[in-house]
Design a protein around this motif. Structure first.
Motif, mmCIF file in Angstrom:
data_model
loop_
_atom_site.group_PDB
_atom_site.id
_atom_site.type_symbol
_atom_site.label_atom_id
_atom_site.label_comp_id
_atom_site.label_asym_id
_atom_site.label_seq_id
_atom_site.Cartn_x
_atom_site.Cartn_y
_atom_site.Cartn_z
ATOM 1 N N THR A 96 1.609 -8.675 -9.552
ATOM 2 C CA THR A 96 0.597 -9.625 -9.073
ATOM 3 C C THR A 96 -0.587 -9.688 -10.024
ATOM 4 N N SER A 105 -2.992 0.740 -4.808
ATOM 5 C CA SER A 105 -2.877 0.135 -3.482
ATOM 6 C C SER A 105 -3.641 0.955 -2.450
ATOM 7 N N ARG A 131 -5.095 -4.426 -1.595
ATOM 8 C CA ARG A 131 -4.603 -4.084 -0.243
ATOM 9 C C ARG A 131 -5.519 -3.067 0.444
ATOM 10 N N GLY A 157 5.564 -2.022 1.933
ATOM 11 C CA GLY A 157 4.540 -2.923 2.454
ATOM 12 C C GLY A 157 4.926 -4.379 2.433
ATOM 13 N N SER A 158 6.098 -4.693 1.896
ATOM 14 C CA SER A 158 6.469 -6.102 1.742
ATOM 15 C C SER A 158 7.975 -6.242 1.597
ATOM 16 N N THR A 173 10.559 -9.203 0.630
ATOM 17 C CA THR A 173 10.599 -10.559 0.102
ATOM 18 C C THR A 173 12.002 -10.907 -0.371
#
Length: 408
Positions: free
Chosen positions: A29, A144, A173, A344-345, A347
């Motif tokens: 990111t 994070s 985060r 945490g994700s 996708t």
């Protein structure tokens, strides 16, 4: 008769930035934020180090994403097969040299795997042969806040190592942190690295467009991030010696009852994924597994015509013990999917058909149970203990059979 010899291209002071961070911290990111602000007329290069030996990102380079990168004037290269700072200097040297010679970039970004040893990589890039070619700028490390809240990360040597060798810490985060917790986080960082500059990432910023958010806060964050691209590295400037740690990574070949899983070539890290996998392409499917630090890594490559049940695959992946990262490009009953899971994700997205399916996972061993809550520190359930034990003694032959059973 004279023979004309082409003079070699000598590169000097190409700005280079390391973007480090633990598994799932959000390095990609931050890199996307940096790339989104690149001047249109500048060519940048990106070197990505995959944690595994199969190369998930590399598999996507031959798809439409490669064209998108070319249109954005971005050259990208992948080093798969383990951490570039733990194997030998050769893969790193070849990858950087090819990027510089083939693409003549204005700037180079390097994203090492989350299992990397930042100090080792910094020492390599401080070697004499890079001191004139690369201008090493601030080491940007992503941290994070969600991970930091958990003791299993806070007390992990690998997690702390990234903080110790950072010039700049991008904290993301952190929305769930209270003011007191933020203050504690700052104090914790100072105990490991009192010189690191802290930049709080803007959580609402996306990378869909260059001006995804036009708020003053976002402008300040992006300006602060970009400023680090040309700021000299205090960490690297202080390095004077090179110390390389070589890790032996055994490969294990298996067989399943329904399909043969061939052994992965026992070569070292390759800067050319095509070369690394050439001998395996004729003998799919196959799987490898290995240990790095207190993690177990495993990966599979399957022929493109193998179609896996999408729901069964996701349920199976999420049921693996203490998984920390799952990446893949897989032909499923829902089409070709790109999978990118971290705690945490979760996708998934549809992608163009690939030449084969690829799946890689990281399982954490050791102190994998979150003991953050003081009231429950002495009340770990048998299930939690069993999860730790199962990660340490996972039967990969059973995993092979279970995965092959999903083929439609």
């Amino acid at each position: 008769m004279s023979i004309s010899v082409k003079n070699p291209i000598i590169f000097q002071n190409i700005p280079c930035t390391l973007v480090t961070g633990f598994l799932g911290a959000g390095k990609t990111t931050v890199i996307n934020h940096l790339l989104a602000t690149k001047p249109n007329d500048e060519r940048w290069a990106l070197l990505i180090n995959e944690f595994g030996r199969i190369g998930i990102d590399g598999a996507l380079l031959a798809s439409s994403q490669d064209n998108d990168l070319e249109q954005q004037n971005i050259a990208m290269r992948e080093v798969s097969g383990g951490c570039i700072c733990c194997t030998s200097q050769l893969p790193l040297q070849i990858a950087i040299s090819r990027l510089l010679n083939d693409h003549h970039p204005r700037r180079l970004l390097i994203e090492p795997t989350g299992l990397a040893h930042p100090r080792e990589l910094i020492l390599q890039l401080s070697a004499p042969h890079w001191q004139t070619a690369l201008q090493m700028n601030a080491v940007i490390t992503v941290l994070s806040g969600e991970q930091w809240q958990q003791i299993k990360y806070r007390d992990h040597e690998g997690f702390q190592a990234h903080v110790r060798d950072a010039d700049v810490l991008i904290v993301n985060r952190y929305d769930q942190l209270s003011s007191s917790e933020k203050h504690t986080l700052i104090e914790w960082i100072a105990t490991l690295n009192s010189h690191a500059k802290i930049i709080w990432a803007v959580s609402e910023l996306t990378t869909e467009t260059k001006d995804a958010s036009n708020t003053p806060l976002t402008k300040e964050y992006i300006a602060g991030l970009n400023y680090q691209l040309d700021k000299p590295s205090h960490i690297i400037a202080n390095q004077r010696k090179i110390s390389i740690t070589h890790l032996h990574k055994p490969m294990i070949g298996l067989q399943s009852q329904t399909h043969s899983l061939a052994t992965v070539p026992s070569s070292s890290s390759s800067t050319d994924e095509t070369e690394a996998q050439a001998s395996a392409n004729s003998d799919l499917p196959y799987r490898y597994h290995e240990e790095q630090q207190d993690f177990q890594l495993a990966g599979w490559r399957l022929p493109a015509h193998y179609q896996l049940n999408a729901d069964d695959l996701q349920n199976w992946l999420l049921a693996l013990p203490n998984w920390q990262r799952i990446k893949g490009v897989v032909h499923t009953s829902d089409g070709w999917l790109q999978i990118n899971f971290n705690p945490g994700s979760l996708t998934t997205r549809t992608i163009n058909p690939q030449s084969d399916s690829r799946l890689e996972i990281i399982l954490q061993l050791g102190n994998a149970v979150d003991t953050d809550a003081v009231d429950t520190a002495t009340e770990k359930t048998e299930t939690e203990h069993d999860a730790k034990a199962s990660a340490a003694s996972i039967n990969w032959e059973d995993c092979d059979r279970e995965l092959m059973a999903m083929v439609i």
